[in-house]
Design an enzyme around this catalytic site. Structure first.
Site, PDB file in Angstrom:
ATOM      1  N   ASP A   6      24.448 -18.305 -19.970  1.00 33.31           N
ATOM      2  CA  ASP A   6      25.097 -17.475 -18.971  1.00 33.31           C
ATOM      3  C   ASP A   6      25.788 -18.228 -17.838  1.00 33.31           C
ATOM      4  O   ASP A   6      26.878 -17.895 -17.427  1.00 33.31           O
ATOM      5  CB  ASP A   6      24.059 -16.554 -18.321  1.00 33.31           C
ATOM      6  CG  ASP A   6      23.183 -15.859 -19.349  1.00 33.31           C
ATOM      7  OD1 ASP A   6      23.487 -15.936 -20.550  1.00 33.31           O
ATOM      8  OD2 ASP A   6      22.198 -15.232 -18.933  1.00 33.31           O
ATOM      9  N   GLU A  50      10.483 -22.042 -20.113  1.00 34.73           N
ATOM     10  CA  GLU A  50      11.801 -21.558 -20.542  1.00 34.73           C
ATOM     11  C   GLU A  50      12.798 -22.717 -20.627  1.00 34.73           C
ATOM     12  O   GLU A  50      13.598 -22.810 -21.545  1.00 34.73           O
ATOM     13  CB  GLU A  50      12.266 -20.496 -19.548  1.00 34.73           C
ATOM     14  CG  GLU A  50      13.533 -19.767 -19.921  1.00 34.73           C
ATOM     15  CD  GLU A  50      13.899 -18.700 -18.895  1.00 34.73           C
ATOM     16  OE1 GLU A  50      13.120 -18.496 -17.925  1.00 34.73           O
ATOM     17  OE2 GLU A  50      14.965 -18.080 -19.047  1.00 34.73           O
TER      18      GLU A  50
HETATM   19  C1  2M8 Z   1      18.924 -15.232 -20.223  1.00 35.22           C
HETATM   20  O1  2M8 Z   1      19.830 -14.149 -20.030  1.00 35.22           O
HETATM   21  C2  2M8 Z   1      19.460 -12.937 -19.389  1.00 35.22           C
HETATM   22  C3  2M8 Z   1      20.657 -11.990 -19.474  1.00 35.22           C
HETATM   23  O2  2M8 Z   1      20.869 -11.645 -20.815  1.00 35.22           O
HETATM   24  C4  2M8 Z   1      19.069 -13.098 -17.929  1.00 35.22           C
HETATM   25  O3  2M8 Z   1      19.294 -14.175 -17.338  1.00 35.22           O
HETATM   26  O4  2M8 Z   1      18.537 -12.141 -17.352  1.00 35.22           O
HETATM   27  C5  2M8 Z   1      19.649 -16.252 -21.124  1.00 35.22           C
HETATM   28  O5  2M8 Z   1      18.981 -17.475 -21.116  1.00 35.22           O
HETATM   29  C6  2M8 Z   1      19.781 -15.709 -22.545  1.00 35.22           C
HETATM   30  O6  2M8 Z   1      20.302 -16.675 -23.409  1.00 35.22           O
HETATM   31  C7  2M8 Z   1      18.435 -15.217 -23.075  1.00 35.22           C
HETATM   32  O7  2M8 Z   1      18.649 -14.572 -24.300  1.00 35.22           O
HETATM   33  C8  2M8 Z   1      17.741 -14.256 -22.098  1.00 35.22           C
HETATM   34  C9  2M8 Z   1      16.320 -13.912 -22.503  1.00 35.22           C
HETATM   35  O8  2M8 Z   1      15.597 -15.079 -22.821  1.00 35.22           O
HETATM   36  O9  2M8 Z   1      17.698 -14.826 -20.788  1.00 35.22           O
END
Ligand code: 2M8
Length: 471
Positions: free
Chosen positions: A196, A432
């Site tokens: 993102d 993470e």
């Molecule tokens: C992160 O993205 C979400 C939005 O979709 C967030 O930041 O709230 C990213 O690292 C994405 O790649 C990942 O799929 C998600 C959930 O782990 O988190």
């Protein structure tokens, strides 16, 4: 066409220190399974308990791959559950919201997305209105390959059922996300990239002006569970929300979104995964008795476009193509290496990627210790060891590069990625993401894809050392 040289993973593992690390990793495998079981909801696995309490699209695919070593049934159910949220257009949404999650536990939730505005949204399944990298066909094939021989029929029946849904997902990208006509899929939001906050999009993203009043006041829930220095800035969040608003205003209609979105990219990572999955569809079609020819043709088209449109000779690397400004972005980020997933990548491009991966940009040694592979050039002025996708190491990008390197016979470097991933988890747990300089953990704890993909790296590497094993 095929990989440049035959992978010799077995002899690499046996002759390197990696073998010792792998045999000493039983405790970690047990912990990884605990993480997956803790985050299991009964029908899918949350990425983490607090920060991400719903089903995320590419997370579930990664999780299914790792889970399938232990529990094929749950791995299959994981993907089945996700595809229940597939849109009529074929799009697999980035988030399938879980009605059982506490109200307001994630922002932006279903009340913000309002996907019921679209006639293509699946009735009764609140989701986001955008997608994520299409890794699912590849994951499904891996899950099937991990099935025990006595489960073969069940697994094949599952694959037969999933195949038309996977094919529809790819058709959607080919037809509704192909604004250049080249065959490359375009993304319309940084959240679609999965990376993102990557500097890969900065040049476009930083120009997006959010008109006053365009985004209603909101409260970020992510900052309840993570420190601000690790997460995107408020300004970036306003832009994320603004793009969402524009897409919601046109009811997530693909043609209108392509016309309206100020963010429109052909990303090397998204497209390399798309291509790798298209090759998986060739194999799946063969297995389930469908016609693989359309998938072969699609794979060839994506391969040609990737090499022709995204390789920039002057930079000696793959660059994201900003379709709004018609510029190739020069930022040296991890997305440039993902084309290693293309089995037909010309050897000179493989060599250029490996050179860059071996360079000080991606092997920071500033504080003695170093871990690989950071998500951004260590020498860039805005390299950031803490912030989300702007430097730290993630195990999913490590896994993708490990797969790509092995495919091209680059086993030594692939082995170093596994060793570094093991070391990071040993040091900081299944976080993470990780600081590439000191290995400290960031973001969520007990993060599902870190557990799943470490499991896959370790068990694949171990089974390669057992004579007669298929992998
Ligand atoms: C992160 O993205 C979400 C939005 O979709 C967030 O930041 O709230 C990213 O690292 C994405 O790649 C990942 O799929 C998600 C959930 O782990 O988190």
């Amino acid at each position: 066409m095929g990989p440049v040289s035959k992978p010799d993973w077995t002899s690499h593992v046996l002759s390197s220190g990696l073998a010792a690390a792998l045999t000493a990793s039983d405790d970690l495998l047990a912990d990884a399974l605990d993480v997956l079981d803790t985050n299991w909801t009964g029908s899918y696995t949350r990425p983490s308990q607090q920060l991400y309490p719903h089903q995320w699209s590419w997370d579930s695919a990664f999780i299914a791959v790792g889970r399938s070593w232990h529990d094929a049934e749950r791995a299959r159910l994981e993907l089945e559950t996700l595809f229940q949220a597939q849109w009529r257009t074929g799009m697999v949404p980035s988030i399938a919201f879980d009605p059982a999650a506490p109200a307001g536990s994630y922002f932006p939730g279903p009340d913000v997305w309002q996907t019921e505005r679209s006639p293509a949204a699946p009735p009764g399944h609140p989701t986001s209105g955008i997608t994520q990298p299409p890794i699912h066909a590849r994951a499904a094939l891996e899950v099937h390959r991990h099935a025990h021989p006595e489960e073969g029929e069940v697994s094949l029946a599952w694959l037969r059922d999933l195949y038309p849904k996977l094919a529809a997902q790819h058709r959607h990208l080919a037809e509704a996300r192909n604004p250049t006509g080249t065959g490359l899929a375009a993304i319309v939001h940084p959240w679609e990239s999965g990376l993102d906050d990557s500097p890969a999009w900065d040049r476009d993203f930083d120009r997006i002006e959010v008109p006053a009043g365009a985004v209603l006041p909101y409260r970020r829930h992510d900052l309840d569970h993570a420190v601000p220095a690790d997460r995107p800035t408020d300004t970036d969040y306003d832009r994320f929300l603004y793009l969402l608003t524009l897409e919601r205003d046109v009811a997530y209609d693909d043609a209108r979104v392509l016309a309206a979105s100020p963010f429109l990219f052909a990303d090397p990572l998204f497209n390399a995964i798309y291509l790798w999955s298209e090759h998986a569809l060739v194999e799946i079609a063969d297995l389930v008795g469908a016609d693989p020819a359309p998938h072969r043709a699609a794979a060839l088209r994506i391969h040609e476009a990737l090499v022709l449109e995204l390789w920039v000779d002057a930079q000696r690397r793959f660059c994201p193509w900003d379709l709004r400004r018609d510029e190739r972005e020069p930022e040296d980020t991890i997305v440039s290496f993902a084309p290693l997933l293309d089995p037909d990548l010309p050897p000179a491009m493989v060599a250029a990627i490996c050179r860059e991966l071996e360079s000080p940009s991606f092997r920071a040694r500033r504080r003695g210790a170093h871990f690989i592979v950071p998500t951004y050039d260590d020498r860039a002025a805005d390299f950031d060891v803490d912030r989300y996708w702007r430097g730290p190491i993630w195990l999913n990008t490590n896994w993708l590069l490990w797969k790509g390197l092995r495919q091209h016979g680059r086993d030594a470097l692939a082995g170093e990625i596994v060793a570094s991933s093991l070391e990071l988890v040993r040091l900081s747990g299944f976080r993470e993401y990780f600081d590439p300089l000191d290995g400290s953990g960031h973001g969520s704890e007990q993060f599902s894809w870190s557990a799943a993909l470490l499991t896959d790296m370790v068990l694949t590497s171990r089974s390669a050392t057992i004579p007669g094993r298929r992998r």
